[in-house]
Scaffold this motif. Sequence first.
Motif, PDB file in Angstrom:
ATOM      1  N   GLY A  57       0.813  -1.205   0.000  1.00 36.47           N
ATOM      2  CA  GLY A  57       0.000   0.000   0.000  1.00 36.47           C
ATOM      3  C   GLY A  57       0.844   1.250   0.000  1.00 36.47           C
ATOM      4  N   LYS A  58       0.148   2.398   0.036  1.00 42.69           N
ATOM      5  CA  LYS A  58       0.824   3.702   0.015  1.00 42.69           C
ATOM      6  C   LYS A  58      -0.082   4.731   0.669  1.00 42.69           C
ATOM      7  CE  LYS A  58       3.538   6.748  -2.921  1.00 42.69           C
ATOM      8  NZ  LYS A  58       4.420   7.157  -1.884  1.00 42.69           N
ATOM      9  N   ILE A  59       0.539   5.692   1.307  1.00 41.16           N
ATOM     10  CA  ILE A  59      -0.173   6.851   1.847  1.00 41.16           C
ATOM     11  C   ILE A  59      -0.252   7.876   0.731  1.00 41.16           C
ATOM     12  CG2 ILE A  59      -0.146   8.720   3.534  1.00 41.16           C
ATOM     13  CD1 ILE A  59      -0.534   6.033   4.866  1.00 41.16           C
ATOM     14  N   ASP A  60      -1.465   8.280   0.370  1.00 41.19           N
ATOM     15  CA  ASP A  60      -1.675   9.323  -0.631  1.00 41.19           C
ATOM     16  C   ASP A  60      -1.889  10.619   0.138  1.00 41.19           C
ATOM     17  OD1 ASP A  60      -2.530  11.118  -2.531  1.00 41.19           O
ATOM     18  OD2 ASP A  60      -3.868   9.698  -3.537  1.00 41.19           O
ATOM     19  N   SER A  61      -0.805  11.372   0.340  1.00 36.25           N
ATOM     20  CA  SER A  61      -0.897  12.585   1.155  1.00 36.25           C
ATOM     21  C   SER A  61      -1.643  13.711   0.450  1.00 36.25           C
ATOM     22  CB  SER A  61       0.496  13.044   1.588  1.00 36.25           C
ATOM     23  OG  SER A  61       1.312  13.267   0.469  1.00 36.25           O
ATOM     24  N   LYS A  62      -1.680  13.693  -0.882  1.00 36.34           N
ATOM     25  CA  LYS A  62      -2.429  14.727  -1.607  1.00 36.34           C
ATOM     26  C   LYS A  62      -3.929  14.568  -1.386  1.00 36.34           C
ATOM     27  CE  LYS A  62       1.080  15.426  -5.097  1.00 36.34           C
ATOM     28  NZ  LYS A  62       1.530  15.157  -6.437  1.00 36.34           N
ATOM     29  N   GLU A  63      -4.391  13.313  -1.388  1.00 35.07           N
ATOM     30  CA  GLU A  63      -5.815  13.022  -1.194  1.00 35.07           C
ATOM     31  C   GLU A  63      -6.139  12.714   0.270  1.00 35.07           C
ATOM     32  OE1 GLU A  63      -8.238  13.162  -3.544  1.00 35.07           O
ATOM     33  OE2 GLU A  63      -6.733  13.921  -4.946  1.00 35.07           O
ATOM     34  N   ASN A  64      -5.094  12.689   1.122  1.00 28.03           N
ATOM     35  CA  ASN A  64      -5.258  12.417   2.545  1.00 28.03           C
ATOM     36  C   ASN A  64      -5.959  11.078   2.784  1.00 28.03           C
ATOM     37  OD1 ASN A  64      -4.711  13.161   5.190  1.00 28.03           O
ATOM     38  ND2 ASN A  64      -6.743  14.049   5.460  1.00 28.03           N
ATOM     39  N   ARG A  65      -5.451  10.016   2.134  1.00 28.22           N
ATOM     40  CA  ARG A  65      -6.059   8.701   2.270  1.00 28.22           C
ATOM     41  C   ARG A  65      -5.002   7.603   2.222  1.00 28.22           C
ATOM     42  NH1 ARG A  65      -7.998   6.213  -2.974  1.00 28.22           N
ATOM     43  NH2 ARG A  65      -6.665   7.155  -4.536  1.00 28.22           N
ATOM     44  N   ILE A  66      -5.411   6.421   2.603  1.00 24.71           N
ATOM     45  CA  ILE A  66      -4.539   5.250   2.614  1.00 24.71           C
ATOM     46  C   ILE A  66      -5.007   4.319   1.496  1.00 24.71           C
ATOM     47  CG2 ILE A  66      -3.749   3.285   3.966  1.00 24.71           C
ATOM     48  CD1 ILE A  66      -4.510   4.974   6.486  1.00 24.71           C
ATOM     49  N   ILE A  67      -4.082   3.878   0.639  1.00 27.79           N
ATOM     50  CA  ILE A  67      -4.409   2.984  -0.461  1.00 27.79           C
ATOM     51  C   ILE A  67      -3.788   1.612  -0.137  1.00 27.79           C
ATOM     52  CG2 ILE A  67      -4.137   2.536  -2.928  1.00 27.79           C
ATOM     53  CD1 ILE A  67      -3.680   5.626  -3.194  1.00 27.79           C
ATOM     54  N   ILE A  68      -4.614   0.581  -0.112  1.00 26.83           N
ATOM     55  CA  ILE A  68      -4.157  -0.781   0.183  1.00 26.83           C
ATOM     56  C   ILE A  68      -4.444  -1.682  -1.022  1.00 26.83           C
ATOM     57  CG2 ILE A  68      -4.485  -2.810   1.670  1.00 26.83           C
ATOM     58  CD1 ILE A  68      -3.248  -0.518   3.214  1.00 26.83           C
ATOM     59  N   ASP A  69      -3.462  -2.482  -1.428  1.00 24.16           N
ATOM     60  CA  ASP A  69      -3.661  -3.470  -2.477  1.00 24.16           C
ATOM     61  C   ASP A  69      -4.252  -4.712  -1.805  1.00 24.16           C
ATOM     62  OD1 ASP A  69      -3.527  -5.482  -4.389  1.00 24.16           O
ATOM     63  OD2 ASP A  69      -1.487  -4.975  -5.043  1.00 24.16           O
ATOM     64  N   GLU A  70      -5.541  -4.910  -1.957  1.00 19.76           N
ATOM     65  CA  GLU A  70      -6.251  -6.001  -1.302  1.00 19.76           C
ATOM     66  C   GLU A  70      -5.814  -7.385  -1.796  1.00 19.76           C
ATOM     67  OE1 GLU A  70      -8.314  -5.629   1.231  1.00 19.76           O
ATOM     68  OE2 GLU A  70      -8.352  -3.441   1.169  1.00 19.76           O
ATOM     69  N   ASN A  71      -5.091  -7.443  -2.911  1.00 23.61           N
ATOM     70  CA  ASN A  71      -4.637  -8.719  -3.460  1.00 23.61           C
ATOM     71  C   ASN A  71      -3.320  -9.197  -2.869  1.00 23.61           C
ATOM     72  OD1 ASN A  71      -6.852  -8.965  -5.248  1.00 23.61           O
ATOM     73  ND2 ASN A  71      -5.865  -7.476  -6.603  1.00 23.61           N
ATOM     74  N   LYS A  72      -2.730  -8.408  -1.990  1.00 26.97           N
ATOM     75  CA  LYS A  72      -1.442  -8.811  -1.375  1.00 26.97           C
ATOM     76  C   LYS A  72      -1.665  -9.236   0.054  1.00 26.97           C
ATOM     77  CE  LYS A  72       1.821  -6.452  -4.225  1.00 26.97           C
ATOM     78  NZ  LYS A  72       3.049  -5.683  -4.259  1.00 26.97           N
TER      79      LYS A  72
END
Length: 168
Positions: free
Chosen positions: A153-168
Amino acid sequence: QRPLKSGLGSSVYVEKTIKILQSSGIDVIVRPTVTKFVMENIINVMEYFNSLGIKKVILQPASEHGKMKGNIDNTPNNAIEFYNMYIKAVDYAECNDMGIVHSCYDMTFDGKSNEFCGAASTHTMVVTTEGFITGCYEIVGIDCDNSDQFIYGKIDSKENRIIIDENK
C-alpha cells in the motif's frame, strides 16, 4: 535521522503520515532504527514521539545488514550499550504512559510474541518515510530487493487517504 534519497530530512513527511493515520483512528506504533545517534539522544527521541501523541515505541538496533549495509560506523557498538539505552527509554516510557518494547520480547505490547518477524505473522503494517506500506521493517522502498512481495500500500498525502492493495 532517516534522510530521503535527496539527502533532505524526512520528519515533515513522517509527522504528516502519523497525523493521517491518527485521524483515521489507527493506533500508531513507531519503530525507530537505533543508531548511535538514537542511543546518544534516546530521551529526546522519546520526547519527540510523545509530543506527536505516539504511545507505543519498538526499539530495534541497527545492524550492518539490510538498510545499514556499508554503514557499520552508525550501528550500536555492543549489547551492553543498547541495554543501557533501552533502560533509559523504559524509564521515560513508564513516567509518560508510553509502551516500549524490543521485538525479541514483545511485538504485541500485551504479552510475549510467538514470532520475531512481523511480516511472517501477517499483522505488521509499517509506513516508510516515502509513504509506502510494507509488512517488513527491512523493505523500506520500491528499490529494495523483494519489495513487490512486501509493499502492499501507500499513503496518498495529496488526497489524505490510505491505499491498500487487497490482493497482497
